[in-house]
Scaffold this active site. Structure first.
Site, short mmCIF file in Angstrom:
data_model
loop_
_atom_site.label_atom_id
_atom_site.label_comp_id
_atom_site.label_asym_id
_atom_site.label_seq_id
_atom_site.Cartn_x
_atom_site.Cartn_y
_atom_site.Cartn_z
N ASP A 103 0.85 -1.18 0.00
CA ASP A 103 0.00 0.00 0.00
C ASP A 103 0.90 1.24 0.00
O ASP A 103 1.34 1.70 -1.06
CB ASP A 103 -0.89 -0.10 1.25
CG ASP A 103 -1.95 0.99 1.35
OD1 ASP A 103 -1.88 1.96 0.60
OD2 ASP A 103 -2.85 0.88 2.19
N LYS A 131 -1.12 -1.31 -4.58
CA LYS A 131 -1.93 -0.09 -4.81
C LYS A 131 -0.96 1.04 -5.12
O LYS A 131 -0.56 1.78 -4.21
CB LYS A 131 -2.69 0.29 -3.54
CG LYS A 131 -3.79 -0.65 -3.12
CD LYS A 131 -4.48 -0.03 -1.90
CE LYS A 131 -5.34 -1.00 -1.17
NZ LYS A 131 -5.91 -0.43 0.07
P1 IMP Z 1 1.89 -0.63 3.68
O1 IMP Z 1 1.09 0.64 3.76
O2 IMP Z 1 2.43 -0.85 2.28
O3 IMP Z 1 2.98 -0.65 4.71
O4 IMP Z 1 0.90 -1.81 3.98
C1 IMP Z 1 0.62 -2.13 5.30
C2 IMP Z 1 -0.31 -3.29 5.45
O5 IMP Z 1 -1.62 -2.77 5.46
C3 IMP Z 1 -0.35 -4.37 4.39
O6 IMP Z 1 0.65 -5.36 4.51
C4 IMP Z 1 -1.71 -4.97 4.66
O7 IMP Z 1 -1.62 -5.93 5.69
C5 IMP Z 1 -2.49 -3.77 5.09
N1 IMP Z 1 -3.35 -3.29 4.00
C6 IMP Z 1 -3.13 -2.28 3.12
N2 IMP Z 1 -4.14 -2.13 2.27
C7 IMP Z 1 -5.04 -3.10 2.60
C8 IMP Z 1 -6.34 -3.47 2.09
O8 IMP Z 1 -6.89 -2.91 1.12
N3 IMP Z 1 -6.96 -4.50 2.73
C9 IMP Z 1 -6.42 -5.17 3.79
N4 IMP Z 1 -5.22 -4.85 4.29
C10 IMP Z 1 -4.54 -3.83 3.71
#
Ligand code: IMP
Ligand code: MG
Length: 179
Positions: A103, A131
């Site tokens: 994300d 994303k």
């Molecule tokens: P980051 O923002 O790339 O560090 O992502 C953090 C974590 O947020 C990911 O590994 C997921 O576990 C969770 N996450 C981000 N987007 C989603 C979503 O759309 N659904 C469920 N979990 C999410």
């Protein structure tokens, strides 16, 4: 299925096909490596990792770690911390980090930096979903399942405050969906 289930965003069959393709690429790329060490990021990646590892045609081992961010479930991001570390020493191993979704990129950025310090023979990442519109940190995803827009998705391991994790498909409850 009940009337309350999330809308289908990526169907079970499409996931199955894509996981097979990813496993095929990974199996080819690591054909000459003695062993591939899969590192699953708990908890979201456990279903993806189970399917991916079974579709690989090369020797592999599995370990897990767990991270948490100080953000909230629907607004992830912020400082990441390690909750549970690996059981194995990854020095000299070919490591593939398996993530559910990238994300903001904070989690992957943190993990890749942390694991790189431990001297793996190689270090790559495989994420089922990405994303790109939400990225804060530039991270390389070596194997990626699907790029999706900025919607909260659930199922196939992903949750919304522990809800919907076991759905066989990837779904969403948010209003407009433009995949
Ligand atoms: P980051 O923002 O790339 O560090 O992502 C953090 C974590 O947020 C990911 O590994 C997921 O576990 C969770 N996450 C981000 N987007 C989603 C979503 O759309 N659904 C469920 N979990 C999410
Ligand atoms: Mg995750």
């Amino acid at each position: 299925m009940t009337g309350d289930d999330p809308k289908v965003f990526i169907a079970e069959e499409a996931i199955r096909r894509r996981v097979g393709e990813l496993a095929h690429s990974i199996s080819q790329d690591y054909a000459k490596a003695e062993n591939l060490h899969l590192v699953g990021v708990l908890r979201g990646s456990f279903i993806f990792l189970a399917d991916l590892s079974r579709a690989l045609t090369i020797p592999r081992s599995v370990d897990f770690l767990a991270v948490a961010s100080y953000g909230t479930a629907v607004a992830p991001g912020g400082p990441v911390r390690l909750i549970t570390d690996l059981r194995t020493d990854i020095a000299g191993r070919h490591v593939l980090v398996v993530e559910d979704i990238v994300d903001t990129g904070d989690t992957l950025d943190y993990l890749m930096s942390l694991l790189a310090l431990r001297g793996p023979a190689s270090l790559k990442c495989c994420a089922l979903l990405s994303k790109p519109a939400c990225r804060k940190k530039e991270v390389r995803i070596d194997y990626m399942g699907f790029e999706i827009p900025d919607v909260w998705v659930v199922g196939y391991g992903l949750d919304d405050m522990e809800r919907d994790r076991a759905l066989p498909y990837i779904g969403t409850r948010s209003g407009k969906v433009t995949a």
